[in-house]
Design a protein around this motif. Structure first.
Motif, mmCIF file in Angstrom:
data_model
loop_
_atom_site.group_PDB
_atom_site.id
_atom_site.type_symbol
_atom_site.label_atom_id
_atom_site.label_comp_id
_atom_site.label_asym_id
_atom_site.label_seq_id
_atom_site.Cartn_x
_atom_site.Cartn_y
_atom_site.Cartn_z
ATOM 1 N N GLU A 1 62.434 44.044 -5.580
ATOM 2 C CA GLU A 1 61.515 45.015 -6.101
ATOM 3 C C GLU A 1 60.008 44.407 -5.822
ATOM 4 N N ASN A 2 60.072 43.037 -6.164
ATOM 5 C CA ASN A 2 58.642 42.310 -6.293
ATOM 6 C C ASN A 2 58.159 42.340 -4.663
ATOM 7 N N TYR B 1 56.681 45.827 -4.047
ATOM 8 C CA TYR B 1 55.360 45.877 -4.796
ATOM 9 C C TYR B 1 54.117 45.155 -4.139
ATOM 10 N N THR C 1 48.777 42.413 -8.846
ATOM 11 C CA THR C 1 50.187 42.433 -8.960
ATOM 12 C C THR C 1 51.149 41.269 -9.134
ATOM 13 N N ARG D 1 53.278 40.898 -12.168
ATOM 14 C CA ARG D 1 54.853 40.995 -12.182
ATOM 15 C C ARG D 1 55.531 39.473 -11.860
#
Length: 470
Positions: A184-185, A188, A211, A215
């Motif tokens: 997911e990182n 993103y 971001t 995160r």
């Protein structure tokens, strides 16, 4: 005079483990290589598809930047969960499976399901903004936590011997969530980098930096924290008795619902105003993280206490030396034992001591479950297997553990320091008393017998026998 044999006298029944004839041939889909092949194929295909989807959305350059930044917290998180699992370390294959499932299968399920649900809501309501909010606060938590929980469920069902308590649930759940957050990182961070390429932003004011800070720096534990609640539910279920079917089902479901709720609350923090995210982070996420960390560390200390409490029975019976239960119940003493073995016998000796520690811990947990009436029908067979593994490594491990026990003990350990509290349960009897299961090597008794069956191996199977259950 009894002479100690080269291995513990745990004979294998001539007709197989159950003593009731040859095992039936398994169907082709029950064979180990078929299951491993299917699982590896599934994860590989999921990984290739998720790789293509992420690269399509971020571009090649964005994907590489996202990959380089997203991988930074992974070693730290894996090391933290591995540290929690040091009392009874599970096999690496379980951790590899959990990480791969989170990074590939769970991430693919989440991307496909979240996108489909959000588009469907936007079409049905003609409100794209509301659909995005609903998808983030309702759809995403349900889909993502369910997808991650599937890995915990698979280990719980098919690697039951490796899943014995809360710490095991926390570790498997946390590693699965770490893999999911990693993928997911990438998405993103890669998307943020693409945005900066279009706007020309660089450095700290860039979307990529913001971001990364949110995160990776502030909340790398967010996904693991959510899924750990599911793992705790499965861990408590693993401690339940075999007949407590309702509890074994409801506890994992309760943990999963809590994980979904916390995930939804976290995702919805952006709708609570300008400082809603920071308020939720400081007032809710950090205290919850601290409480769960304390719970897991306390559980780990309880596991060490269980080792010190249960193993003296085997020391009295002659399977362990008097100093070993203390050494095996202390992480410092375990580390000293591995170091001693490595200094005198190299890496293979240190590995043998580490394996000895792991098997002894499993033996202590097995005895503890049996004493509470929660051991399975294979209690006696499993005890014999673990004692055999200890006996095979005793020549290397015993001197190292005795040295560590003497160094780490707060006071000298006398030979009779351990009370015979294990007597009377049907095994771990002192030499010459009864038909105990764990007679020390070197005696003429055949130890693997239920009371009342003499000294020969029983003619028929005893699959449901448990010396603790009346």
């Amino acid at each position: 005079m009894a002479i100690s044999p080269p291995y513990p006298p745990y004979p294998t029944p001539p007709d197989g483990p159950a003593g009731g004839g040859a095992l039936r041939h398994a169907h082709w889909w029950q064979r180990t290589w078929v299951r491993y092949g299917a699982l590896i194929t599934l994860l590989t295909l999921s990984g290739l598809v998720i790789l293509a989807l992420v690269r399509q959305q971020t571009g090649t350059e964005g994907f590489l930047v996202g990959l380089g930044l997203a991988v930074l917290p992974v070693p730290l998180l894996i090391a933290a969960f591995r540290w929690l699992d040091r009392v009874e370390p599970g096999p690496w294959r379980n951790l590899v499976f959990a990480f791969a499932w989170g990074a590939c299968a769970a991430a693919l399920i989440a991307i496909v399901a979240n996108s489909f649900a959000t588009k469907w809501i936007a079409t049905a309501t003609a409100d794209p903004s509301g659909a995005d909010t609903l998808g983030a606060t309702v759809i995403a938590p349900v889909v993502e936590e369910s997808a991650k929980a599937a890995a915990v469920l698979l280990v719980f069902l098919f690697r039951r011997r490796d899943f014995t308590g809360i710490v095991d649930g926390v570790v498997i759940a946390g590693v699965t969530a770490t893999g999911f957050a990693f993928t997911e990182n990438i998405l993103y961070l890669g998307t943020a980098f693409g945005t900066d390429q279009l706007t020309g932003d660089r450095g700290i004011p860039s979307v990529t930096a913001a971001t990364f800070f949110v995160r990776v720096v502030m909340s790398p534990f967010a996904h693991p924290l959510f899924t750990v609640l599911t793992g705790i539910g499965f861990g408590i279920a693993a401690l339940s008795g075999e007949r407590q079917h309702v509890r074994r089902v409801l506890l994992p479901l309760a943990g999963l619902l809590l994980a979904m709720g916390m995930h939804a609350f976290w995702n919805g923090s952006s709708t609570f105003g300008e400082f809603g995210f920071f308020a939720v982070y400081g007032a809710f996420m950090v205290p919850t993280f601290a409480v769960l960390t304390w719970l897991v560390v306390w559980t780990r200390q309880r596991e060490l206490h269980t080792v010190r409490e249960e193993l003296p029975a085997y020391a009295v019976a002659g399977w362990l030396s008097p100093a070993e239960p203390y050494a095996l119940g202390s992480m410092r003493a375990r580390r000293l034992a591995r170091t001693f073995a490595k200094n005198h016998g190299g890496t293979p000796a240190a590995r043998a001591v580490a394996e000895y520690e792991a098997y002894a811990t499993s033996l202590a947990f097995l005895r503890h479950r049996g004493r509470l009436g929660r051991a399975g029908a294979d209690f006696v067979v499993r005890e014999g297997e673990l004692l055999n593994e200890l006996w095979r490594r005793r020549e290397v491990a015993r001197p190292a553990l005795e040295h560590a026990g003497r160094v780490a003990a707060p006071m000298p350990l006398p030979a009779a320091a351990w009370p015979p509290h294990g007597f009377g349960y049907g095994y771990a009897q002192p030499p010459g008393q009864g038909h105990g299961y764990a007679q020390p090597p070197g005696h003429h008794h055949a130890p693997v017998q239920p009371p009342g069956h003499g000294y020969g191996y029983p003619a028929g199977p005893h699959p449901a026998y448990n010396p603790y259950r009346t």
